[in-house]
Design a protein around this motif. Sequence first.
Motif, mmCIF file in Angstrom:
data_model
loop_
_atom_site.group_PDB
_atom_site.id
_atom_site.type_symbol
_atom_site.label_atom_id
_atom_site.label_comp_id
_atom_site.label_asym_id
_atom_site.label_seq_id
_atom_site.Cartn_x
_atom_site.Cartn_y
_atom_site.Cartn_z
ATOM 1 N N LEU A 1 16.228 81.756 0.790
ATOM 2 C CA LEU A 1 16.123 81.425 2.208
ATOM 3 C C LEU A 1 16.196 82.700 3.032
ATOM 4 N N THR A 2 15.182 82.931 3.878
ATOM 5 C CA THR A 2 15.148 84.083 4.773
ATOM 6 C C THR A 2 14.601 83.627 6.126
ATOM 7 N N SER A 3 14.547 84.537 7.064
ATOM 8 C CA SER A 3 13.752 84.298 8.262
ATOM 9 C C SER A 3 12.277 84.397 7.863
ATOM 10 N N THR A 4 11.389 83.824 8.661
ATOM 11 C CA THR A 4 9.956 83.974 8.384
ATOM 12 C C THR A 4 9.463 85.301 8.942
ATOM 13 N N ILE A 5 9.712 85.555 10.216
ATOM 14 C CA ILE A 5 9.482 86.871 10.800
ATOM 15 C C ILE A 5 10.821 87.402 11.279
ATOM 16 N N THR A 6 10.880 88.679 11.571
ATOM 17 C CA THR A 6 12.166 89.306 11.877
ATOM 18 C C THR A 6 12.430 89.438 13.372
ATOM 19 N N GLN A 7 11.422 89.103 14.173
ATOM 20 C CA GLN A 7 11.530 89.212 15.621
ATOM 21 C C GLN A 7 10.909 87.972 16.245
ATOM 22 N N LEU A 8 11.038 87.830 17.540
ATOM 23 C CA LEU A 8 10.281 86.804 18.245
ATOM 24 C C LEU A 8 8.805 87.191 18.233
ATOM 25 N N PRO A 9 7.896 86.213 18.369
ATOM 26 C CA PRO A 9 6.464 86.542 18.365
ATOM 27 C C PRO A 9 6.121 87.603 19.398
ATOM 28 N N TRP A 10 5.235 88.504 19.006
ATOM 29 C CA TRP A 10 4.801 89.567 19.903
ATOM 30 C C TRP A 10 4.227 89.010 21.198
ATOM 31 N N LYS A 11 4.399 89.767 22.273
ATOM 32 C CA LYS A 11 3.654 89.462 23.497
ATOM 33 C C LYS A 11 2.172 89.774 23.241
ATOM 34 N N THR A 12 1.301 88.955 23.776
ATOM 35 C CA THR A 12 -0.131 89.151 23.566
ATOM 36 C C THR A 12 -0.554 90.539 24.050
ATOM 37 N N GLY A 13 -1.249 91.254 23.198
ATOM 38 C CA GLY A 13 -1.752 92.573 23.546
ATOM 39 C C GLY A 13 -0.728 93.683 23.488
ATOM 40 N N LEU B 1 14.793 95.519 3.573
ATOM 41 C CA LEU B 1 15.378 96.855 3.622
ATOM 42 C C LEU B 1 16.846 96.809 4.021
ATOM 43 N N GLY B 2 17.361 95.615 4.223
ATOM 44 C CA GLY B 2 18.745 95.477 4.647
ATOM 45 C C GLY B 2 18.948 95.632 6.131
ATOM 46 N N GLU B 3 17.853 95.679 6.911
ATOM 47 C CA GLU B 3 17.939 95.864 8.351
ATOM 48 C C GLU B 3 18.215 94.532 9.056
ATOM 49 N N ALA B 4 18.913 94.619 10.186
ATOM 50 C CA ALA B 4 19.281 93.425 10.940
ATOM 51 C C ALA B 4 18.050 92.756 11.550
ATOM 52 N N LEU B 5 18.160 91.449 11.750
ATOM 53 C CA LEU B 5 17.105 90.658 12.359
ATOM 54 C C LEU B 5 17.391 90.453 13.841
ATOM 55 N N HIS B 6 16.380 89.989 14.576
ATOM 56 C CA HIS B 6 16.613 89.551 15.943
ATOM 57 C C HIS B 6 17.681 88.450 15.913
ATOM 58 N N PRO B 7 18.597 88.425 16.872
ATOM 59 C CA PRO B 7 19.658 87.409 16.864
ATOM 60 C C PRO B 7 19.137 85.976 16.753
ATOM 61 N N ALA B 8 17.980 85.697 17.357
ATOM 62 C CA ALA B 8 17.426 84.337 17.274
ATOM 63 C C ALA B 8 17.003 84.005 15.850
ATOM 64 N N CYS B 9 16.506 85.005 15.137
ATOM 65 C CA CYS B 9 16.098 84.781 13.747
ATOM 66 C C CYS B 9 17.322 84.561 12.857
ATOM 67 N N ARG B 10 18.358 85.333 13.096
ATOM 68 C CA ARG B 10 19.589 85.126 12.328
ATOM 69 C C ARG B 10 20.172 83.744 12.629
ATOM 70 N N ALA B 11 20.151 83.359 13.897
ATOM 71 C CA ALA B 11 20.668 82.044 14.263
ATOM 72 C C ALA B 11 19.882 80.934 13.562
ATOM 73 N N ALA B 12 18.559 81.130 13.428
ATOM 74 C CA ALA B 12 17.726 80.139 12.738
ATOM 75 C C ALA B 12 18.122 80.021 11.271
ATOM 76 N N ILE B 13 18.378 81.154 10.624
ATOM 77 C CA ILE B 13 18.797 81.121 9.219
ATOM 78 C C ILE B 13 20.146 80.422 9.082
ATOM 79 N N GLU B 14 21.090 80.779 9.950
ATOM 80 C CA GLU B 14 22.411 80.167 9.879
ATOM 81 C C GLU B 14 22.328 78.651 10.055
ATOM 82 N N LYS B 15 21.489 78.219 10.984
ATOM 83 C CA LYS B 15 21.319 76.789 11.230
ATOM 84 C C LYS B 15 20.711 76.107 10.015
ATOM 85 N N THR B 16 19.691 76.716 9.435
ATOM 86 C CA THR B 16 19.034 76.137 8.261
ATOM 87 C C THR B 16 19.979 76.101 7.073
ATOM 88 N N ALA B 17 20.746 77.156 6.894
ATOM 89 C CA ALA B 17 21.714 77.200 5.793
ATOM 90 C C ALA B 17 22.744 76.080 5.938
#
Length: 496
Positions: free
Chosen positions: A403-415, A263-279
């Motif tokens: 190439l994208t992020s796999t998820i857009t945020q850090l993993p959910w907290k349990t529950g 949708l063109g929405e921003a990702l969590h900074p850690a996810c963006r950093a992961a993409i930049e590193k992989t790229a």
Amino acid sequence: MDFREYREHDAVALAEMVRNGEVSPSELVDAAAEGLDAWNGRLNAVVESWVDQARQTCQSNAPSGPLAGVPFLIKDMLEWEGHAMTLGSRLLDGYDSQSTHPLVERYLKAGLLLVGRTNMSELGLMPATEPIVYGPTKNPWDVQRSPGGSSGGSAAAVAAGIVPVAHAADGGGSIRIPASACGLFGFKPSRGLTVEALDEVPEGFVSHHCVSRTVRDSALLLDLSTGVSPGSRWRPPATRSCAEAAQCDPEPLRVGVMFTDFLGEALHPACRAAIEKTARHCEDLGHDVVEITPPIDGLAYRAAFSQLWAVGASFFLKRVRAELDTMEEIPAPVVRLLRLPGTLEAALRAAQVVGFPMVEPLTLRLARHSDRMSPADLWVIWQQLNVATADMTHFFDDHDVLLTSTITQLPWKTGSYDAAGQTLEEIEESLFAYAGLTPIANTAGLPAMSVPLHRHEGLPVGTQFIGPHGADGTLLSLAGQLERAQPWVEVATRGE
């Protein structure tokens, strides 16, 4: 061999050690059992142990095959005749499989020793693994967080080293999401590549394969899982040996990288950093990396896939009812439900009213929504999904991989995720805001993978590559190249 030494090796290495007489299958099963005892109380990854049966198999009939003697786990959705399977639902509590899935037959033929079944979300519907029937699975890197879903039990077990590789299945990201959350390699094959049962999910939306720590384990297991079975509706795409592909660097690839969701929405900074590193890694390896905008209409796609998600809930429940109707002996927890009159949906609703919650509330809500749809609604959904598939197909006219992020945020907290009080539209929005980057590969039948190249404060963050249909070998070549350049094999040790 003790557990600490055992989990230093991947499946290919363990199988080679068995062939060379350096270790016996029984010793490997004992090591897996040691890991199960050490970890499963904290993780709740394995819902039933078959260790004793695996030990008996070693004593009575020495396993043979390319992966002979390697302990293996299957997700709680593959049938193995005479063994329990619940699809993560109380509806099937007490059900024993009436047949064996063709993929399980392949695993047994390969010499794998099945040592248990792993936890999953109910009917595989959620990107977290917290079924009421077995309780939540924890992430071994941070037990306060989810390992993702729906194959979270398999991913948690592999990340902890209980087994080097485990079966997983992906109907909207359920291999790739937990691989990202748990720091693993997760590969979803092209539609039609692996063997399937006659009653698989329509249109091949669900792909069976695995989560692993190494690319070569995944590639070899994929070679052993391909082909046409009696239930196949697809002819496998032509591809070279996956194991060979994983060992060879690909030709320079045209990589389209997307730093947002669809949708063109921003990702969590850690996810963006992961993409930049992989790229950057891809550029260093000689690939041409170009930033792109979303290649599909993300809003239209989200609406269509969410409707299909509801249809999936109703489909699975009706399939379960049909399966139970063929059994000579119905599991006791289901008897009361089956005595209720009317349609399955009406029976399930009545069961909830009388205080007999056979399925989880969200599953029931989705099934109710689906059953209110008309055939015309389904045609509209299908048309929108076909448009997205066409857009992805044309994207690969000018690019080799996305190439994208796999998820857009850090993993959910349990529950932490609770759909109670949310409308279906709000649920749709929140789920796609977390896991909206993976389903398009299922819709279009494309190969896709999550690679574990990044950490954020010790927590794994995966990146996703998607390729055109049949390009499984290309993706595996790229994965092998990345793994050789930036080795990632690691097992969780927190809490030891």
